[in-house]
Enzyme design. Structure first.
Site, PDB file in Angstrom:
ATOM      1  N   ARG A  68       0.706  -6.827   7.661  1.00  0.00           N
ATOM      2  CA  ARG A  68       0.387  -6.642   6.238  1.00  0.00           C
ATOM      3  C   ARG A  68       0.697  -7.915   5.458  1.00  0.00           C
ATOM      4  O   ARG A  68      -0.043  -8.296   4.548  1.00  0.00           O
ATOM      5  CB  ARG A  68       1.172  -5.443   5.694  1.00  0.00           C
ATOM      6  CG  ARG A  68       0.707  -5.006   4.318  1.00  0.00           C
ATOM      7  CD  ARG A  68       1.320  -3.678   3.912  1.00  0.00           C
ATOM      8  NE  ARG A  68       2.769  -3.758   3.773  1.00  0.00           N
ATOM      9  CZ  ARG A  68       3.554  -2.707   3.536  1.00  0.00           C
ATOM     10  NH1 ARG A  68       3.030  -1.489   3.429  1.00  0.00           N
ATOM     11  NH2 ARG A  68       4.851  -2.859   3.400  1.00  0.00           N
ATOM     12  N   LYS A  95       0.586  -6.937  -0.973  1.00  0.00           N
ATOM     13  CA  LYS A  95       1.926  -6.846  -1.560  1.00  0.00           C
ATOM     14  C   LYS A  95       2.255  -8.161  -2.266  1.00  0.00           C
ATOM     15  O   LYS A  95       3.011  -8.990  -1.773  1.00  0.00           O
ATOM     16  CB  LYS A  95       2.941  -6.534  -0.457  1.00  0.00           C
ATOM     17  CG  LYS A  95       3.921  -5.445  -0.891  1.00  0.00           C
ATOM     18  CD  LYS A  95       4.746  -4.944   0.259  1.00  0.00           C
ATOM     19  CE  LYS A  95       5.958  -4.187  -0.253  1.00  0.00           C
ATOM     20  NZ  LYS A  95       5.647  -2.900  -0.869  1.00  0.00           N
ATOM     21  N   GLU A 114      -2.019   5.428  -6.919  1.00  0.00           N
ATOM     22  CA  GLU A 114      -0.633   5.486  -6.434  1.00  0.00           C
ATOM     23  C   GLU A 114       0.300   5.265  -7.611  1.00  0.00           C
ATOM     24  O   GLU A 114      -0.143   5.234  -8.756  1.00  0.00           O
ATOM     25  CB  GLU A 114      -0.410   4.466  -5.310  1.00  0.00           C
ATOM     26  CG  GLU A 114      -0.608   3.022  -5.695  1.00  0.00           C
ATOM     27  CD  GLU A 114      -0.183   2.047  -4.592  1.00  0.00           C
ATOM     28  OE1 GLU A 114       0.837   2.296  -3.933  1.00  0.00           O
ATOM     29  OE2 GLU A 114      -0.862   1.028  -4.419  1.00  0.00           O
TER      30      GLU A 114
END
Ligand SMILES: *Cc1c(COP(=O)(O)O)cnc(C)c1O
Length: 341
Positions: free
Chosen positions: A82, A184, A220
């Site tokens: 990720r 992220k 989210e």
């Protein structure tokens, strides 16, 4: 090895300096070998790319002690890949995935005295991150970067018991269509601070973000993915290209299907469906799942049938099974638990 003399059970979620952190530098098109250091300060140019144009991304995972006494980390390969995705989207050099896992192991080993004992509920939180270090004033990617992993002990998430959260449907957007919501990046958090501060001021624990384009579908919160349980016992989670692919959520969906024999589906979830859900939870490394009790949409309250005092029954089963796998009480799927030797 003697453990640090800390009251593990009463630690919060705050930075505390530990003995070692890992540092590697990228320069002239390549990464150096990296090393552990005791220095917890970073000195960079006043015009560093991270300071001017926020060229930075991060990861988060935990090391903890299992029932058997092993120090382990959970699925660090997914953090490595990720972070590689985040770097590519931010025009940053990828830190090789195998080296990432090695660096995680080095930091945990060097700070073994800071890994909380089994049963304390605490863990050693690991924060891998990368940032642009050389001076840039014209807008372009930097050419020099630093990759670091810091470690800090954190306490049990549900101190004093589980307390379901109250969310508000947020009028701010978290992520633009085709933007950076799926990686992220620190910048996703910088722009969410105003939304979370105002939510807290109004008495809410978290924001529920809807998709920025149509404002009709559930996305989210600022830092956790949603899981819902329908009234007929199906586990559903939003499918969207602008949410961050939570490792906890992906693991829970697998657990729902393969361990609990539940139907589990990733699909678009219109906000209008939320009032018909039986249970709702937020998934992330910190809590695994925090139950949601109430969602408020501009004065309209949706009260989840699971209530404001406990986790819903399916949420609880998911939580118990995944934490059981993490703690070594339940056999883990191949590759999920990495023992630090
Ligand atoms: C880190 C993060 C999560 C949770 O991911 P985990 O891998 O489960 O810890 C969810 N949403 C956002 C926006 C995040 O940054």
């Amino acid at each position: 090895m003697e453990k640090k003399d800390l009251d593990w059970g009463s630690l919060g979620f705050a930075y505390q300096k530990t003995d070692y952190r890992f540092v590697a530098n990228f320069k002239d098109g390549k990464w150096d070998d990296g090393e552990l250091t005791t220095d917890n300060n970073v000195v960079i140019n006043e015009c560093a790319g991270v300071l001017q144009y926020a060229q930075t991304c991060f990861e988060g995972l935990k090391a903890y002690t299992t029932e058997k006494g092993d120090i382990v980390v959970f699925r660090p390969d997914l953090n490595a890949s990720r972070m590689a995705d985040s770097c590519r989207r931010m025009e940053m050099p990828v830190y090789p995935e195998d080296k990432f896992i090695e660096a995680v192991e080095k930091v945990v080993k060097a700070n073994a005295a800071w890994v909380p004992p089994f049963g304390s509920g605490a863990s050693l939180y690991l924060r891998p991150y990368m940032f642009a270090t050389n001076a840039v004033i014209g807008v372009k990617p930097a050419t020099e970067y630093q990759f670091r992993i810091l470690a800090t002990p954190v306490g049990p998430y549900f101190k004093g018991g589980v307390k379901p959260l109250t969310l508000r449907v947020c009028d701010f957007d978290r992520a633009a269509p085709c933007g950076t919501g799926h990686i992220k990046a620190g910048l996703n958090y910088a722009m969410s601070l105003h939304a979370i501060v105002t939510a807290h001021d109004e008495g809410y624990d978290e924001n529920m973000y809807l998709d920025a384009k149509t404002r009709t579908k559930v996305e989210e919160t600022g830092g956790a993915n949603f899981l819902f349980v329908t009234k007929d016992g199906k586990v559903v989670t939003p499918k969207s290209s602008t949410i961050l692919p939570s490792i906890t959520r992906r693991s829970l969906m697998y657990v729902a299907k393969e361990y609990l024999g539940l139907e589990a589906e990733e699909r678009e979830i219109p906000f209008t469906e939320v009032k018909d859900m039986a249970e709702c939870g937020l998934c992330g490394t910190a809590a695994v799942i925090s139950p949601v009790g109430k969602i408020v949409d501009h004065g309209n309250e949706i009260c989840l049938p699971s209530g404001m005092t406990e986790m819903g029954p399916v949420t609880k089963k998911l939580y118990d099974t995944l934490t059981g796998i993490q703690m070594g009480r339940i056999e883990a799927p191949e590759g999920w638990i990495r023992v630090i030797k």
